[in-house]
Write a protein that holds these residues in place. Structure first.
Motif, PDB file in Angstrom:
ATOM      1  N   LYS A 257       0.834  -1.200   0.000  1.00 26.94           N
ATOM      2  CA  LYS A 257       0.000   0.000   0.000  1.00 26.94           C
ATOM      3  C   LYS A 257       0.872   1.254   0.000  1.00 26.94           C
ATOM      4  CE  LYS A 257      -4.332   1.378   2.260  1.00 26.94           C
ATOM      5  NZ  LYS A 257      -5.186   1.168   3.454  1.00 26.94           N
ATOM      6  N   GLU A 258       0.377   2.316  -0.625  1.00 26.97           N
ATOM      7  CA  GLU A 258       1.158   3.551  -0.717  1.00 26.97           C
ATOM      8  C   GLU A 258       1.373   4.180   0.657  1.00 26.97           C
ATOM      9  OE1 GLU A 258       3.407   5.083  -1.846  1.00 26.97           O
ATOM     10  OE2 GLU A 258       2.836   6.472  -3.447  1.00 26.97           O
ATOM     11  N   LEU A 259       2.368   5.051   0.736  1.00 25.39           N
ATOM     12  CA  LEU A 259       2.689   5.777   1.959  1.00 25.39           C
ATOM     13  C   LEU A 259       1.439   6.440   2.536  1.00 25.39           C
ATOM     14  CD1 LEU A 259       5.074   6.940   3.777  1.00 25.39           C
ATOM     15  CD2 LEU A 259       4.930   8.965   2.297  1.00 25.39           C
ATOM     16  N   LYS A 260       1.225   6.243   3.811  1.00 19.78           N
ATOM     17  CA  LYS A 260       0.104   6.891   4.497  1.00 19.78           C
ATOM     18  C   LYS A 260       0.504   8.342   4.772  1.00 19.78           C
ATOM     19  CE  LYS A 260      -2.799   6.400   8.660  1.00 19.78           C
ATOM     20  NZ  LYS A 260      -4.095   6.313   7.964  1.00 19.78           N
ATOM     21  N   VAL A 261      -0.109   9.277   4.062  1.00 19.21           N
ATOM     22  CA  VAL A 261       0.298  10.681   4.158  1.00 19.21           C
ATOM     23  C   VAL A 261      -0.553  11.484   5.135  1.00 19.21           C
ATOM     24  CG1 VAL A 261       1.284  10.678   1.844  1.00 19.21           C
ATOM     25  CG2 VAL A 261      -1.105  11.364   2.155  1.00 19.21           C
ATOM     26  N   GLY A 262      -1.527  10.837   5.764  1.00 24.08           N
ATOM     27  CA  GLY A 262      -2.286  11.480   6.832  1.00 24.08           C
ATOM     28  C   GLY A 262      -3.016  12.737   6.400  1.00 24.08           C
ATOM     29  N   ASP A 263      -2.739  13.832   7.098  1.00 21.06           N
ATOM     30  CA  ASP A 263      -3.465  15.084   6.866  1.00 21.06           C
ATOM     31  C   ASP A 263      -3.192  15.699   5.496  1.00 21.06           C
ATOM     32  OD1 ASP A 263      -4.327  14.686   9.423  1.00 21.06           O
ATOM     33  OD2 ASP A 263      -3.172  16.322  10.327  1.00 21.06           O
ATOM     34  N   LEU A 264      -2.173  15.208   4.801  1.00 14.37           N
ATOM     35  CA  LEU A 264      -1.851  15.753   3.481  1.00 14.37           C
ATOM     36  C   LEU A 264      -2.676  15.105   2.365  1.00 14.37           C
ATOM     37  CD1 LEU A 264       2.045  16.019   3.639  1.00 14.37           C
ATOM     38  CD2 LEU A 264       0.346  17.781   4.113  1.00 14.37           C
ATOM     39  N   GLU A 265      -3.446  14.074   2.702  1.00  7.10           N
ATOM     40  CA  GLU A 265      -4.242  13.370   1.695  1.00  7.10           C
ATOM     41  C   GLU A 265      -5.178  14.336   0.972  1.00  7.10           C
ATOM     42  OE1 GLU A 265      -4.347  10.123  -0.217  1.00  7.10           O
ATOM     43  OE2 GLU A 265      -4.035   9.527   1.864  1.00  7.10           O
TER      44      GLU A 265
END
Length: 206
Positions: free
Chosen positions: A81-89
Motif C-alpha cells: 500500500k502507498e505511503l500513508k500521508v495522513g493530513d496531506l491526503e
C-alpha cells in the motif's frame, strides 16, 4: 528471479495534481486504463509466474489487465500500500514549495523516521514493503520450477517502488529525491546469488 515493479496508471487525482496516499482509493481514469492495456501488451511475452498488487483500486485495476494476458490471479498484499500521508491526503501539490519527495525529506536530522501528521514514516513504509520482497525471494529460492528468468510483477505506487529499489541496491532513503517514477513506469530488479541489480528503471517506452 526478475522482479518487475510497476507504478499504477493515471487517476483523476494524478491529473489534477492532488497528493494521493494510502488512504485514498481512487479509480483509474481513461488514460490510466489505456496505460494498463499498453503495459499488458508490453509484458505479454515475459515469463511471469505471479502478479502482486497493492490493495488500492488504482493498482488492482492495472494488475488485473496485465494478469488477463497470463491467466494468473492477482494476489493482494497490504504491505504494498502507498505511503500513508495522513493530513496531506488530497492536498494540492502546488501548495507545497518543493516536490513532494523533497517535502518529505526536508533538512532535518533523522528525517526518514519523521511521521507525517496522522501518517507514517518512509522507514515504516520501506520496512513493510521489503517484507513482501523477502518472502518472494525466499519462495523463489525454494521452488525448483523457478529459474533466473522467471518474473514476478508487483503493481504498487510511487514511494513503494522507490523504497524497494533503494533497499535492494543498499542505498539510503535520502536518495529518493534523486529518482522519479512516472505513472505506468516499469522498473526491473534481478535477484542473483550475489544480490540485486537494477536492469531497467522507469521504462514508459511502450
Amino acid at each position: 528471479m526478475k522482479l518487475i515493479l510497476i507504478r499504477h496508471g493515471e487517476t483523476h487525482w494524478n491529473k489534477d495534481g492532488l497528493i494521493q496516499g494510502g488512504d485514498s482509493d481512487i479509480q483509474l481514469n481513461d488514460t490510466g486504463l489505456e496505460q494498463a492495456r499498453k503495459l499488458a501488451a508490453f509484458l505479454e511475452n515475459e515469463p511471469i509466474i505471479a502478479i502482486l498488487s497493492s490493495p488500492l483500486q488504482r493498482a488492482i485495476a492495472t494488475a488485473e489487465v496485465i494478469a488477463s494476458h497470463h491467466q494468473l490471479p492477482v494476489e493482494i498484499d497490504h504491505g504494498l500500500k502507498e505511503l500513508k500521508v495522513g493530513d496531506l491526503e488530497g492536498m494540492s501539490i502546488s501548495k507545497l514549495t518543493t516536490t513532494f519527495s523533497q517535502f518529505l525529506l526536508h533538512r532535518r536530522q533523522d528525517r526518514e523516521h519523521i511521521k507525517l501528521p496522522n501518517g507514517e514514516s518512509l522507514v515504516e513504509l520501506q520496512g513493510r514493503a521489503w517484507e513482501v520482497i523477502e518472502r518472494l525471494v525466499e519462495k523463489h529460492r525454494t521452488n525448483p520450477e523457478h529459474n533466473q528468468d522467471t518474473a514476478v510483477v508487483i503493481v504498487s505506487h510511487y514511494f513503494v517502488t522507490l523504497a524497494i529499489i533503494l533497499k535492494a541496491l543498499g542505498l539510503p532513503l535520502d536518495y529518493l529525491i534523486r529518482f522519479k517514477v512516472d505513472l505506468g513506469g516499469v522498473s526491473v530488479l534481478e535477484f542473483r546469488d550475489y544480490g540485486a541489480r537494477l536492469v531497467t528503471f522507469n521504462d514508459t517506452s511502450y
